[in-house]
Design a protein around this motif. Structure first.
Motif, mmCIF file in Angstrom:
data_model
loop_
_atom_site.group_PDB
_atom_site.id
_atom_site.type_symbol
_atom_site.label_atom_id
_atom_site.label_comp_id
_atom_site.label_asym_id
_atom_site.label_seq_id
_atom_site.Cartn_x
_atom_site.Cartn_y
_atom_site.Cartn_z
ATOM 1 N N ILE A 63 0.859 -1.181 0.000
ATOM 2 C CA ILE A 63 0.000 0.000 0.000
ATOM 3 C C ILE A 63 0.898 1.234 0.000
ATOM 4 N N LYS A 64 0.602 2.145 -0.914
ATOM 5 C CA LYS A 64 1.324 3.412 -0.972
ATOM 6 C C LYS A 64 0.403 4.535 -0.505
ATOM 7 N N VAL A 88 6.228 -0.731 7.678
ATOM 8 C CA VAL A 88 6.758 0.400 6.910
ATOM 9 C C VAL A 88 8.039 -0.025 6.199
ATOM 10 N N GLU A 89 8.050 0.142 4.900
ATOM 11 C CA GLU A 89 9.241 -0.195 4.119
ATOM 12 C C GLU A 89 9.912 1.032 3.518
ATOM 13 N N GLN A 90 9.167 2.093 3.379
ATOM 14 C CA GLN A 90 9.749 3.340 2.871
ATOM 15 C C GLN A 90 8.912 4.508 3.367
ATOM 16 N N THR A 146 9.503 4.666 11.300
ATOM 17 C CA THR A 146 10.190 4.690 10.007
ATOM 18 C C THR A 146 10.310 3.248 9.506
ATOM 19 N N THR A 147 11.270 2.984 8.652
ATOM 20 C CA THR A 147 11.437 1.657 8.062
ATOM 21 C C THR A 147 11.450 0.575 9.134
ATOM 22 N N LEU A 180 4.738 7.126 1.580
ATOM 23 C CA LEU A 180 4.943 5.935 2.402
ATOM 24 C C LEU A 180 4.589 4.673 1.628
ATOM 25 N N THR A 181 5.394 3.622 1.833
ATOM 26 C CA THR A 181 5.089 2.299 1.274
ATOM 27 C C THR A 181 5.101 1.278 2.399
#
Length: 206
Positions: A33-34, A54-56, A77-78, A103-104
């Motif tokens: 999901i972005k 959270v990956e990005q 964060t990540t 966010l990704t």
């Protein structure tokens, strides 16, 4: 918000994750999901209960009391987890997570996969570590100092259906102020273009 089901993109994202070994051991359907900056990543209004990693990008997590007072719980964060508490407890009606930037997240449904999650010891170990860290952080939080205007705006955004305040007296009771004070704030906010009057005692956040 954009959901991505492209298998190659999902696989590549999981491969970069700190938790790739545990994620690959879970027989569940992942998707990405972005979110754009300012979008709510998690809120009481969402019907689907999701686990998200959270990956990005980064997020802000906060707690909104019924009087509009806002408590900052943490910044993620990540590798930050969202939904870890929802695996065990009913969803909170007061906790929100908002994208602080684009966010990704790696995501999946908790309800559809609850049994798989609870039977995976490695996954549960990650959850225990995450919850322990969050509980430790919560012991040091204080309410962010806010003006009545800020509390009114928060109340409308997070506590009113469709961001619409209906009934001055009732809202004033929840906000711990007088009806006259609230009416003054709403008049000022309308003049500033923050809210729109829809009718007697009814205002919508713009």
């Amino acid at each position: 918000m954009e959901r991505i089901y492209d298998k190659k993109k999902i696989t590549n994202c999981i491969a970069k994750s700190k938790y790739h070994a545990v994620l690959n051991s879970l027989d569940i359907d992942f998707y990405l999901i972005k979110y754009e900056k300012g979008e709510l990543v998690s809120s009481p209004f969402q019907n689907e209960i999701l686990f998200q990693i959270v990956e990005q990008g980064s997020i802000n997590i906060y707690f909104i009391r019924d009087d509009g007072t806002r408590y900052s719980l943490s910044n993620g964060t990540t590798d930050y987890f969202l939904g870890d508490m929802d695996i065990f407890y009913p969803k909170s009606n007061n906790i929100y997570a908002e994208a602080a930037e684009r966010l990704t997240c790696i995501s999946f449904s908790i309800e559809k996969n609850r049994e798989i999650l609870l039977s995976n010891n490695k996954f549960l170990e990650l959850i225990c570590n995450s919850l322990s860290a969050k509980i430790g952080a919560m012991t040091t939080i204080d309410a962010a100092p806010t003006s009545l205007t800020e509390r009114v705006i928060s109340y409308m955004k997070y506590k009113c259906h469709d961001e619409t305040l209906k009934g001055i007296e009732q809202a004033a009771f929840h906000l711990h102020c007088s009806a006259r004070q609230l009416q003054r704030i709403l008049n000022q906010s309308e003049a500033a273009g923050l809210v729109k009057k829809l009718g007697k005692g009814t205002y919508k956040l713009i």
